[in-house]
Design a protein around this motif. Structure first.
Motif, short mmCIF file in Angstrom:
data_model
loop_
_atom_site.label_atom_id
_atom_site.label_comp_id
_atom_site.label_asym_id
_atom_site.label_seq_id
_atom_site.Cartn_x
_atom_site.Cartn_y
_atom_site.Cartn_z
N PRO A 675 1.27 -1.25 -0.20
CA PRO A 675 0.19 -0.08 -0.77
C PRO A 675 0.73 1.34 0.23
CG PRO A 675 0.12 -1.11 2.18
CD PRO A 675 0.73 -1.75 1.26
N ALA A 676 0.64 2.72 -0.40
CA ALA A 676 0.47 3.53 0.05
C ALA A 676 0.33 4.10 0.56
CB ALA A 676 0.45 4.65 -1.86
N PHE A 677 1.04 4.56 1.70
CA PHE A 677 0.16 5.70 2.63
C PHE A 677 0.29 7.26 2.36
CE2 PHE A 677 2.29 1.55 4.59
CZ PHE A 677 0.83 1.19 4.80
N ALA A 698 -6.30 -3.32 4.40
CA ALA A 698 -7.23 -2.34 4.36
C ALA A 698 -6.61 -1.64 5.82
CB ALA A 698 -8.49 -2.49 5.90
N TRP A 699 -5.56 0.22 6.24
CA TRP A 699 -5.10 0.74 6.39
C TRP A 699 -5.89 1.83 7.15
CZ3 TRP A 699 -3.56 5.07 5.47
CH2 TRP A 699 -3.11 6.19 4.12
N SER A 700 -4.95 2.16 8.36
CA SER A 700 -5.61 3.36 8.88
C SER A 700 -4.03 3.85 9.81
CB SER A 700 -6.89 3.37 10.18
OG SER A 700 -6.40 2.11 10.81
N ARG A 701 -4.56 5.63 9.94
CA ARG A 701 -3.36 5.74 10.30
C ARG A 701 -3.98 5.77 12.32
NH1 ARG A 701 -0.33 7.97 7.52
NH2 ARG A 701 -1.37 8.78 5.19
N ASP A 702 -2.95 5.36 13.46
CA ASP A 702 -3.47 5.40 14.68
C ASP A 702 -1.88 5.99 15.45
OD1 ASP A 702 -3.66 4.72 17.12
OD2 ASP A 702 -3.07 2.72 17.04
N LYS A 707 -1.90 1.19 11.16
CA LYS A 707 -2.22 -0.30 11.39
C LYS A 707 -3.09 -0.85 10.05
CE LYS A 707 -6.65 -0.77 13.40
NZ LYS A 707 -7.28 -0.75 14.53
N LEU A 708 -2.45 -2.01 9.37
CA LEU A 708 -2.27 -3.25 8.71
C LEU A 708 -3.05 -4.01 8.90
CD1 LEU A 708 -2.14 -2.85 5.04
CD2 LEU A 708 0.07 -3.86 5.67
N VAL A 744 3.03 -0.54 11.60
CA VAL A 744 4.49 -0.20 10.89
C VAL A 744 4.38 1.45 10.77
CG1 VAL A 744 3.90 0.42 8.24
CG2 VAL A 744 2.80 -1.49 8.55
N VAL A 745 6.06 1.45 11.64
CA VAL A 745 6.23 2.45 11.48
C VAL A 745 6.86 3.18 10.48
CG1 VAL A 745 5.62 2.09 13.92
CG2 VAL A 745 8.41 0.91 12.44
#
Length: 746
Positions: A675-677, A698-702, A707-708, A744-745
């Motif tokens: 994915p491209a964040f 599915a990815w979201s910013r935390d 969070k992927l 992911v960081v």
């Protein structure tokens, strides 16, 4: 399958001046007891089929549309004949066979043109023929007084013949059918998904306009209107269909051609007419036609009849089931995804068409440009395969292809060329990549080789190609057009590369080597004549030239960084906006995201203002337009429902959500999640149903982390790959993946 005897009702051609009614055909067959049988019907035209009064036609606009000099399509039905008299009834429409509305593309002059005709047989077992078409079929004009695939239908309910397709009807006054000439094409059963109703829509508003009423259904689709009215006997109701309004009335100059016959055509195009019989509430749906529209102007009704219940929009397209989708935190991007999907569906009637109003033609480039988006969202490959058979049949003896399929001969001298003809390889290639299927490759292999040999006869003395249409529908910021020799030669190279790959997969190694050598020749010609290696600039000095050369592998690995810098220069010079046509638009977002510029790609696609997909969505588009244009422009796009800009959806799924099916093109059971964040998004997700099951990402910013969450079926081998400085907690950027959630960081 015999189907040797074709019959018709008339020898007359349908014309605008002297329309020929659609005819009813009926024939009785007596059964001594209940019999299970197979009914086969091959039709040049359109038909509706009845058994003992029940309509059993398997789909709208049946059978499959084709050039009957190449292929004639039959449908099969499993039926039950009851003891005693049974009646086979059929209404025969003009379809492509007798289509004066196709005069722009010479369908009115096609060698196959005739009154519509059909052959039919009913068999109990393989050899026991219970009934077959012959002159014993009885005929009479139906209430359909005129029908044209592109223009519309006229129906006079006063002429309905009650009970004509039921047992016991007295047809002694009916005439006998006529024997018709056997069509030239091979008869085959249509292996396609049918055209069915997707949904029904009620109008969002009804507004009086002069003596008529404008019905607004809120969104553009393709289909017909169901009319429900209690009218007076002889009351004539006219429905005119359009995509947009102009000065408060429907706009027709973008859904037909303002040419020599405009004064005639504008009064009859997209017009369905119904004449009431006047015996209570009447319900009517036109047959043998469909329209692309949002608005309907209704004339001939009273104020009391002009209610929302008068019309219902019956949305029709080939039965394509959803197989993938995308959603994110940006509502504008979600709208772009929605209108892209709607455009693909509205332009799929047996095969992909360019637009559902003005042309309804199987334009080859339109299908190629949106094919990956179509396959990531839906399941079109069954109908693609049938259309591929028609494409191969349409190929000339020299190996050239027409720009539209089916055709009656139009499109070989204009409207084609490698950027359009590439559909020949894109559909079977994607069928293999996404579904692991080789049938289209095997059936088309000879056509691949013939086409490559044809292309070699068309190169110039430098080995460059420039014979067809190029970077169509340019956004026109500065309009630095990519030269045709650039787009054509790169497209020819890509075609040859894909042919080599596909022929290798089916063991045609000698032919694959030939295709590889052709690809190498085109690449060498581009590199020798069309690139300034001091600046790594492709001729044309524009976004399309640079992006296509990068995407299709013209540059060496060591050259790509400098070539990318030039692409970035061209983007900056255009104010960080797209300055290209459909060929560049198909690749530029992928090139940028792959190189680590996903945020810039997102900006190009979704930003405020012209030209962008986001601009279309913010301005109320409900389908993709043929062209991007500024809000204050003096012109507007010819069509408001084209799908050839539809690859944006593939980019959402592949780049933003990161679902890359078969990344090495070796196995459709492999997937890479990359994915491209995108900084502009809080979250994004997509899914795709592989042959082995559903893959989702599915990815979201935390906070500062991502969070992927991925879902991987048991029989799918998956890898998660990170880029742009992102990594897993242990520092890795790539790992084998199973279903679960990853932190992911940076």
């Amino acid at each position: 399958m015999a189907l040797n005897t074709f019959i018709t009702a008339t020898r007359e051609y349908n014309t605008f001046d002297t329309p020929v009614p659609a005819y009813c055909f009926r024939r009785s067959v007596t059964a001594e007891g209940e019999v299970t049988a197979t009914l086969r019907v091959a039709v040049c035209g359109f038909y509706d089929l009845y058994l003992n009064g029940e309509k059993i036609t398997k789909g709208y606009l049946a059978p499959y549309i084709s050039n009957p000099d190449d292929l004639v399509y039959a449908d099969e039905y499993e039926i039950t004949l009851h003891k005693g008299e049974n009646v086979i009834g059929l209404i025969l429409g003009n379809g492509f066979q007798n289509n004066p509305g196709g005069y722009i593309w010479d369908f009115d002059k096609a060698s196959f043109r005739s009154a519509p005709k059909f052959a039919l047989e009913v068999c109990n077992g393989e050899t026991n023929v219970l009934l077959e078409s012959d002159a014993s079929f009885k005929i009479a004009p139906s209430a359909i007084l005129a029908d044209d695939y592109r223009f519309g239908v006229t129906y006079d309910a006063r002429r309905e013949i009650v009970g004509w397709n039921f047992p016991g009807f007295d047809d002694s006054a009916w005439a006998s059918a006529l024997l018709a000439e056997q069509p030239k094409g091979e008869i085959r059963v249509a292996d396609v998904a049918p055209i069915l109703t997707e949904k029904e829509i009620k109008p969002v508003s009804v507004i009086r306009n002069g003596n008529g009423y404008i019905y607004d259904f809120g969104e553009i689709n393709a289909g017909i209107c169901r009319l429900c009215v209690k009218g007076e006997k002889g009351q004539k109701i006219e429905l005119r269909h359009a995509e947009a309004l102009k000065d408060g009335d429907i706009r027709l100059d973008n859904v037909w051609f303002v040419r020599d016959f405009w004064e005639r055509d504008r009064h009859i195009v997209h017009l369905d007419t119904y004449v009431c019989k006047g015996d209570g509430v009447e319900t009517y749906e036109p047959a043998f036609v469909y329209h692309g529209f949002r608005y309907v102007r209704v004339d001939g009704i009273t104020e009391s009849q002009a209610t929302p219940d008068l019309l219902t929009y019956v949305v029709l397209h080939t039965e394509l089931n959803s197989r993938g989708d995308f959603i994110c935190s940006d509502p504008v991007a979600n709208k772009v995804q929605e209108i892209t999907r709607r455009s693909i569906l509205a332009n799929f009637h047996h095969f992909p068409t360019d637009c559902p109003q003005r042309e309804k033609n199987g334009w080859t480039a339109d299908a190629a440009l949106s094919a990956e988006a179509a396959m990531l969202n839906f399941n079109p490959e069954r109908n693609y395969r049938e259309w591929m058979r028609n494409i191969c049949k349409a190929q000339s003896e020299q190996g050239s292809l027409p720009g539209i399929v089916p055709t009656g001969g139009w499109g070989f001298h204009w409207g084609n060329g490698p950027a359009w003809d590439c559909v020949l390889v894109w559909l079977p290639y994607l069928g293999y990549v996404y579904r692991g299927e080789t049938a289209m490759i095997e059936e088309s292999a000879e056509a691949f080789v013939a086409y490559l040999k044809y292309l070699r006869t068309r190169v110039d003395e430098r080995g460059l190609m420039h014979i067809g249409l190029g970077d169509w529908c340019h956004t026109e910021i500065h309009k630095p057009m990519s030269p045709l020799e650039v787009t054509d030669t790169i497209e020819s190279m890509d075609i040859a590369n894909k042919v080599a790959f596909m022929l290798d997969t089916i063991g045609m190694t000698e032919e694959a080597d030939f295709a590889r050598s052709e690809a190498a020749l085109y690449r060498a010609a581009v590199r020798e004549h069309l690139i300034d290696f001091e600046t790594m600039t492709v001729r044309g000095e524009c976004q399309t030239s640079q992006a296509m050369a990068l995407h299709y592998g013209v540059f060496e690995e060591s050259e790509k960084s400098s070539a990318l810098d030039r692409l970035l220069d061209f983007i900056r010079e255009a104010g960080n906006r797209m300055d290209l046509g459909v060929l560049g638009g198909r690749v530029i977002l992928h090139v940028l995201a792959e190189a680590g510029y996903a945020d810039l790609a997102w900006l190009l696609a979704i930003q405020q203002g012209y030209p962008s997909y986001g601009d279309l969505a913010r301005r109320g588009a409900t389908t993709l337009w043929e062209s991007f244009y500024p809000a204050n422009a003096h012109w507007t796009p010819p069509s408001l429902n084209h799908h050839f800009w539809g690859d944006i959806s593939a980019w959402f799924i592949k780049a933003v959500a990161g679902i890359r099916i078969n990344p090495t093109s070796r196995d459709a059971h492999e997937v890479e999640i990359k994915p491209a964040f995108v900084r502009a998004l809080r979250n994004a997700s997509a899914y795709y149903d592989t042959p082995a099951g559903r893959v989702s990402s599915a990815w979201s910013r935390d906070g500062e982390e991502i969070k992927l969450t991925v879902r991987i079926p048991d029989d799918v081998r998956a890898t998660v790959a990170l880029s742009d400085g992102w990594h897993f907690a242990d520092g890795e950027t790539r790992r084998s993946a199973t279903s679960g959630t990853y932190r992911v960081v940076r």
